[in-house]
Write a protein that holds these residues in place. Structure first.
Motif, PDB file in Angstrom:
ATOM      1  N   THR A   1       4.761   2.871   3.779  1.00  0.00           N
ATOM      2  CA  THR A   1       6.217   2.877   3.918  1.00  0.00           C
ATOM      3  C   THR A   1       6.777   4.287   3.800  1.00  0.00           C
ATOM      4  O   THR A   1       7.646   4.696   4.584  1.00  0.00           O
ATOM      5  CB  THR A   1       6.847   1.973   2.840  1.00  0.00           C
ATOM      6  OG1 THR A   1       6.293   0.662   2.945  1.00  0.00           O
ATOM      7  CG2 THR A   1       8.351   1.897   3.004  1.00  0.00           C
TER       8      THR A   1
ATOM      9  N   THR B   1      12.270   2.878  11.449  1.00  0.00           N
ATOM     10  CA  THR B   1      11.742   4.192  11.838  1.00  0.00           C
ATOM     11  C   THR B   1      11.627   4.320  13.347  1.00  0.00           C
ATOM     12  O   THR B   1      11.962   5.368  13.921  1.00  0.00           O
ATOM     13  CB  THR B   1      10.365   4.409  11.192  1.00  0.00           C
ATOM     14  OG1 THR B   1      10.489   4.319   9.775  1.00  0.00           O
ATOM     15  CG2 THR B   1       9.805   5.781  11.555  1.00  0.00           C
TER      16      THR B   1
ATOM     17  N   HIS C   1      12.882   3.733  -1.801  1.00  0.00           N
ATOM     18  CA  HIS C   1      12.731   2.638  -0.835  1.00  0.00           C
ATOM     19  C   HIS C   1      11.311   2.071  -0.887  1.00  0.00           C
ATOM     20  O   HIS C   1      11.109   0.849  -0.967  1.00  0.00           O
ATOM     21  CB  HIS C   1      13.059   3.176   0.559  1.00  0.00           C
ATOM     22  CG  HIS C   1      13.001   2.144   1.639  1.00  0.00           C
ATOM     23  ND1 HIS C   1      14.113   1.712   2.323  1.00  0.00           N
ATOM     24  CD2 HIS C   1      11.959   1.433   2.156  1.00  0.00           C
ATOM     25  CE1 HIS C   1      13.756   0.802   3.220  1.00  0.00           C
ATOM     26  NE2 HIS C   1      12.453   0.623   3.144  1.00  0.00           N
TER      27      HIS C   1
ATOM     28  N   THR D   1      11.126  -0.737   7.562  1.00  0.00           N
ATOM     29  CA  THR D   1      10.233   0.433   7.604  1.00  0.00           C
ATOM     30  C   THR D   1       9.829   0.736   9.044  1.00  0.00           C
ATOM     31  O   THR D   1      10.286   1.706   9.630  1.00  0.00           O
ATOM     32  CB  THR D   1       8.991   0.185   6.733  1.00  0.00           C
ATOM     33  OG1 THR D   1       8.367  -1.054   7.129  1.00  0.00           O
ATOM     34  CG2 THR D   1       9.362   0.110   5.273  1.00  0.00           C
TER      35      THR D   1
ATOM     36  N   LEU E   1       8.932   6.479   6.749  1.00  0.00           N
ATOM     37  CA  LEU E   1      10.273   7.006   6.520  1.00  0.00           C
ATOM     38  C   LEU E   1      10.290   8.527   6.614  1.00  0.00           C
ATOM     39  O   LEU E   1      11.307   9.117   7.017  1.00  0.00           O
ATOM     40  CB  LEU E   1      10.778   6.546   5.151  1.00  0.00           C
ATOM     41  CG  LEU E   1      10.980   5.034   4.991  1.00  0.00           C
ATOM     42  CD1 LEU E   1      11.421   4.705   3.574  1.00  0.00           C
ATOM     43  CD2 LEU E   1      11.992   4.512   5.999  1.00  0.00           C
TER      44      LEU E   1
ATOM     45  N   THR F   1      13.277   8.004   0.333  1.00  0.00           N
ATOM     46  CA  THR F   1      12.027   7.425   0.849  1.00  0.00           C
ATOM     47  C   THR F   1      11.145   6.926  -0.289  1.00  0.00           C
ATOM     48  O   THR F   1      10.512   5.867  -0.176  1.00  0.00           O
ATOM     49  CB  THR F   1      11.267   8.454   1.694  1.00  0.00           C
ATOM     50  OG1 THR F   1      10.878   9.567   0.874  1.00  0.00           O
ATOM     51  CG2 THR F   1      12.121   8.958   2.839  1.00  0.00           C
TER      52      THR F   1
END
Length: 370
Positions: free
Chosen positions: A91, A185, A133, A181, A95, A130
């Motif tokens: 993840t 992105t 998250h 994610t 990011l 990031t």
């Protein structure tokens, strides 16, 4: 082990070696070159390389171990820790790519106000987001005991078998994870890089117009010089498109099969071929090996730093200094000769070639930021 497992094991082993070497080189370049450390994108690249390097020493070897032994790599608690890292690092790296695309968009679309819009403090705040998250999703999966050894991917990750009791909760969590994610992105990268490509093509058109005006003024230019300028136009038009295609293409190719397999696994009534599951996981791992080349090592500053480090390691500094003096002397002699020759009217063709080259270099500043 069957033939497919042997191929997958060799593939993961190669990915581990390439990923370790390339990401370590990126980190060394960041520590060695102060000019790289001053750049805001270098912070995102540093975070991306850190995630890729940690994944190369934690998740990939255990997947390789699971393929070779066809067994569970460690106990349940250990596998949950590795699964936590797998969710967190994947993840976080996605990011980071989104943050890099936003940075490039601001640099190309708003070049004059870039340093006021994107500062080191802003980059640190973006990286903090990031991490938060990624930590939230990984913590939820750990607290709910949804992490374990998944035989479909031969790795410690989100395990649908352990989450059967959760029912719809695990489905909602998995879909939300991949939407916030991977899909987020992908959308950010497509929007920002297509904006960048549009501006880059506009710059190329300006360069072409100025070049053609220069060629019109130089009416007696040699045909070979004219052809070289036209080839330079074509090369610059294609360069931005290739870079954007590489950024988006590697992301889609590496992560899309794994994400789709994850979603299909939730709703598929029958089992999925484990060879396909391992292959999709290998593709996801391969992003860690390709990122250093896509985002850093092929750039001029990183290549220059690698060259300096290699020369220093091989103890060629004295040879380089002497060769530099010879080149400087030759360059000084060449400049003197060109200045002398340029006074004479019959030999104007080399100077016109230099003018054509300088027009490209002067107008191509924004495109190099890609």
């Amino acid at each position: 082990m069957d033939a497919a497992d042997v191929v997958a094991s060799l593939l993961i082993l190669g990915i581990i070696i390439v990923s370790l070497l390339s990401n370590v080189v990126v980190l060394i370049c960041f520590l060695y070159n102060p000019e790289i450390r001053k750049q805001v994108p270098a912070l995102f690249i540093l975070n991306l390389s850190f995630c890729n390097l940690l994944q190369s020493v934690s998740n990939m070897p255990l997947t390789l171990f699971g393929l070779v032994t066809s067994g569970h790599p460690g106990g349940s608690g250990f596998c949950q820790i590795v699964g936590f890292l797998d969710t967190f690092l994947t993840t976080n790296s996605m990011l980071s790519m989104a943050a890099l695309s936003i940075d490039r968009w601001v640099a190309v679309v708003f070049p004059l106000s870039y340093h006021s819009r994107i500062r080191h403090r802003d980059a640190v705040l973006a990286l903090a987001y990031t991490w938060i998250h990624s930590m939230c999703f990984s913590a939820v999966a750990t607290c709910r005991s949804w992490l374990g050894y998944n035989h479909l991917y031969a790795s410690c990750t989100l395990c649908s078998v352990r989450a059967k009791a959760a029912g719809k909760q695990f489905i909602v969590f998995t879909v939300a994870l991949h939407c916030l994610t991977f899909l987020l992105t992908l959308i950010v990268m497509c929007v920002t890089y297509l904006k960048v490509l549009k501006v880059a093509r506009s710059h190329c058109k300006r360069i072409d117009v100025i070049t053609m005006q220069t060629l019109v003024l130089l009416v007696d230019i040699h045909p070979s010089v004219r052809q070289k300028c036209l080839e330079e136009q074509k090369r610059r038009r294609q360069r931005a498109t290739k870079k954007i295609s590489t950024f988006i293409g590697t992301f889609v190719v590496c992560f899309t099969p794994y994400v789709i397999t994850r979603i299909v696994e939730l709703f598929s009534p029958g089992p999925i071929n484990p060879h396909w599951g391992v292959f999709s996981k290998c593709l996801a791992y391969s992003k860690a090996a390709s990122d250093p080349f896509v985002y850093s090592l092929l750039r001029y500053q990183y290549r220059k730093t690698c060259s300096l480090l290699a020369n220093k390691a091989l103890k060629r500094s004295s040879l380089n200094s002497s060769s530099t003096r010879v080149e400087n002397k030759a360059r000084t002699t060449a400049v003197t000769c060109n200045a002398t020759v340029s006074i004479q009217p019959p030999t104007t063709q080399p100077m016109k070639a230099i003018i054509c080259r300088d027009v490209y270099q002067a107008q191509d500043g924004r495109l190099t930021s890609l």
